[in-house]
Every structure is written in structure tokens, then in C-alpha cells.
Scaffold this motif. Structure first.
Motif, PDB file in Angstrom:
ATOM      1  N   ALA A   1       0.848  -1.195   0.000  1.00 27.46           N
ATOM      2  CA  ALA A   1       0.000   0.000   0.000  1.00 27.46           C
ATOM      3  C   ALA A   1       0.876   1.235   0.000  1.00 27.46           C
ATOM      4  N   PRO A   2       1.521   1.537  -1.129  1.00 26.76           N
ATOM      5  CA  PRO A   2       2.386   2.720  -1.181  1.00 26.76           C
ATOM      6  C   PRO A   2       1.580   4.015  -1.010  1.00 26.76           C
ATOM      7  N   VAL A   3       2.188   4.988  -0.354  1.00 26.13           N
ATOM      8  CA  VAL A   3       1.535   6.267  -0.076  1.00 26.13           C
ATOM      9  C   VAL A   3       2.331   7.382  -0.751  1.00 26.13           C
ATOM     10  N   ALA A   4       1.609   8.280  -1.435  1.00 29.57           N
ATOM     11  CA  ALA A   4       2.246   9.432  -2.089  1.00 29.57           C
ATOM     12  C   ALA A   4       2.268  10.608  -1.115  1.00 29.57           C
ATOM     13  N   VAL A   5       3.434  11.125  -0.808  1.00 31.90           N
ATOM     14  CA  VAL A   5       3.607  12.258   0.087  1.00 31.90           C
ATOM     15  C   VAL A   5       3.911  13.497  -0.748  1.00 31.90           C
ATOM     16  N   GLN A   6       3.064  14.541  -0.630  1.00 34.33           N
ATOM     17  CA  GLN A   6       3.215  15.745  -1.426  1.00 34.33           C
ATOM     18  C   GLN A   6       3.625  16.924  -0.537  1.00 34.33           C
ATOM     19  N   PRO A   7       4.386  17.856  -1.058  1.00 35.65           N
ATOM     20  CA  PRO A   7       4.754  19.051  -0.284  1.00 35.65           C
ATOM     21  C   PRO A   7       3.554  19.986  -0.119  1.00 35.65           C
ATOM     22  N   ASN A   8       3.648  20.944   0.814  1.00 31.80           N
ATOM     23  CA  ASN A   8       2.591  21.925   1.020  1.00 31.80           C
ATOM     24  C   ASN A   8       2.411  22.802  -0.226  1.00 31.80           C
ATOM     25  N   PRO A   9       1.197  23.360  -0.378  1.00 30.39           N
ATOM     26  CA  PRO A   9       0.978  24.223  -1.550  1.00 30.39           C
ATOM     27  C   PRO A   9       1.980  25.372  -1.598  1.00 30.39           C
ATOM     28  N   PHE A  10       2.513  25.660  -2.796  1.00 33.33           N
ATOM     29  CA  PHE A  10       3.458  26.744  -3.061  1.00 33.33           C
ATOM     30  C   PHE A  10       4.797  26.557  -2.321  1.00 33.33           C
ATOM     31  N   ALA A  11       5.041  25.341  -1.763  1.00 32.50           N
ATOM     32  CA  ALA A  11       6.308  25.084  -1.087  1.00 32.50           C
ATOM     33  C   ALA A  11       7.270  24.378  -2.031  1.00 32.50           C
ATOM     34  N   GLU A  12       8.530  24.536  -1.761  1.00 30.69           N
ATOM     35  CA  GLU A  12       9.526  23.860  -2.583  1.00 30.69           C
ATOM     36  C   GLU A  12       9.602  22.380  -2.188  1.00 30.69           C
ATOM     37  N   GLY A  13       9.716  21.529  -3.163  1.00 29.24           N
ATOM     38  CA  GLY A  13       9.794  20.083  -2.905  1.00 29.24           C
ATOM     39  C   GLY A  13       9.169  19.300  -4.049  1.00 29.24           C
ATOM     40  N   GLU A  14       9.114  18.030  -3.898  1.00 34.05           N
ATOM     41  CA  GLU A  14       8.566  17.157  -4.940  1.00 34.05           C
ATOM     42  C   GLU A  14       7.790  16.028  -4.288  1.00 34.05           C
TER      43      GLU A  14
END
Length: 229
Positions: A151-164
Motif C-alpha cells: 500500500a504505497p503512499v504518495a507524500v506531497q509538499p505543502n501548496p506553493f512550497a519547494e519540494g517534490e
């Protein structure tokens, strides 16, 4: 050493979890050892020939002795033990050792059949000979169920924040041990049909039956040679 390796260990692995039960890196190769050494000799100078039985048996060796002596009309063959028959080539009347082999190798001899159980672990096939016997024994057998879920989980950065966006693996692994058949009695069988009926009363699948037969053989209750392919 060569042959099929029987291992009782379990090793399952996912992206983020692993379960090891028993010792999966250790096993047993039944009748797997073989040692060979080449021996130099001059066949034409032989005066005595010894036949070595692949499956030693006193009854089979005695039959070989009797058939050869009847064929040559004398006492050319002598049974030394259950696995060896000695032949005096001079008494066969042949012109050479090779001619003696030609005269003897096509003699028809019915070997004494050995009780044997042959199993193929890859296909789950079990074959029993007519002479297989089993003593009264009690058997307890349980099953293991291996369960793995990814059950892989996709982790996203906060809106308008730097990251991937990063995918984090999540693995759930579980071993479930089922109750099995409990302790069941397998009665002694004097015929093949009685042996099959007693084993079928356990109500297990062929692959579990292979492990049960192996354990019964180790307990000394299976009176047959156990061959694993």
C-alpha cells in the motif's frame, strides 16, 4: 551432492517489510551424495567378474546366481552378499570376458521389488508402490498462510512550497497459522489400499501430504524407501 533440496524455512519480502521463519538457507538432500573415482584396469585380463547390484537384495542376488549357473551348466556364479555376485569367467566357456558378458547380460531375471514412495515437490505428485506398508501412527499437522499487502503512499509538499512528490512504500506482511487437522490416528495398513485410505482420512492436500509422509518416515512408521525428485 545433487538432488532436490527440502527446506522447512519461509522467507517473504516486500518493499518495506520482511518475515523470516525457520531457516530458509538450510535444507536436506535425500540420498544426494555421490563420490566417484575412475579406476584403471585391463578388461581383457579379467579372470573373475563381480556384478554389483544397484539395489542390494539377497533374493535378487540368489536369482542372478541361479539363472547364470543354469545358463552355463555349472557353478560359474557365486553370491557373495546381498549386493555382489562373483562369476568365474573360465567356467562360462566363453572365449573372452567380453564374450562372457554378451552371453550373460541378456539373461532375464525378475528382481525383488522394494517398497518405495516417490514424491515430486514441484508438482505435488505422490506415487506409492504396491509393497508400501505403514505402522500405526498419530499425526498432527497445521498450515501456514503468508499474507503480503503493498500500500504505497504518495507524500506531497505543502501548496506553493519547494519540494517534490515522493512515493513512500508501505508493506504489511503477516503469517497466519491455521488450526490444521489436530492429532489424528493413521491405522496400520497391510495393503496399499489400506495405506491410502488411512492417509486420505487426514483430509489434507498433496503438498501437505508430502511433509506428513516425510515425518512418518523419520518416525520409523513408513516401511518404504522415500525418494524426492
Amino acid at each position: 551432492a545433487q538432488g532436490t533440496v527440502i527446506s522447512g524455512g519461509v522467507d517473504v519480502e516486500g518493499d518495506a517489510a520482511r518475515i523470516v521463519q525457520g531457516v530458509p538457507t538450510a535444507g536436506v538432500i535425500p540420498s544426494g551424495a555421490r563420490v566417484e573415482r575412475e579406476v584403471d584396469f585391463d578388461f581383457t585380463q579379467l579372470s573373475t567378474l563381480r556384478l554389483a547390484l544397484r539395489e542390494p537384495d539377497f533374493t535378487t542376488a540368489a536369482r542372478i546366481e541361479d539363472v547364470i549357473n543354469r545358463s552355463v551348466g555349472g557353478r560359474a556364479a557365486t553370491m557373495l552378499d546381498s549386493g555382489t555376485v562373483s562369476i568365474d569367467l573360465a567356467k562360462t566357456g566363453a572365449a573372452s570376458p567380453a564374450r562372457a558378458i554378451v552371453a550373460l547380460e541378456n539373461l532375464a531375471i525378475e528382481p525383488e521389488r522394494r517398497a518405495r514412495v516417490v514424491v515430486d515437490q514441484r508438482s505435488g505428485t505422490i506415487v506409492m508402490g504396491a509393497d508400501v506398508r505403514i505402522s500405526r501412527v498419530a499425526v498432527s499437522q497445521g498450515n501456514l498462510t503468508l499474507k503480503i499487502e503493498e500500500a504505497p503512499v504518495a507524500v506531497q509538499p505543502n501548496p506553493f512550497a519547494e519540494g517534490e512528490t515522493v512515493v513512500v512504500p508501505r508493506t504489511e506482511a503477516e503469517i497466519i497459522e491455521e488450526p490444521g487437522i489436530g492429532l489424528a490416528e493413521v491405522p496400520s495398513g497391510a495393503t496399499l489400499s489400506e495405506v491410502i485410505a488411512g492417509l486420505n482420512a487426514l483430509g489434507v492436500n498433496p503438498r501437505d501430504m508430502i511433509d506428513i509422509l516425510k515425518s512418518i518416515k523419520a518416525a520409523g512408521a513408513l516401511h518404504a524407501e522415500f525418494v524426492v525428485m
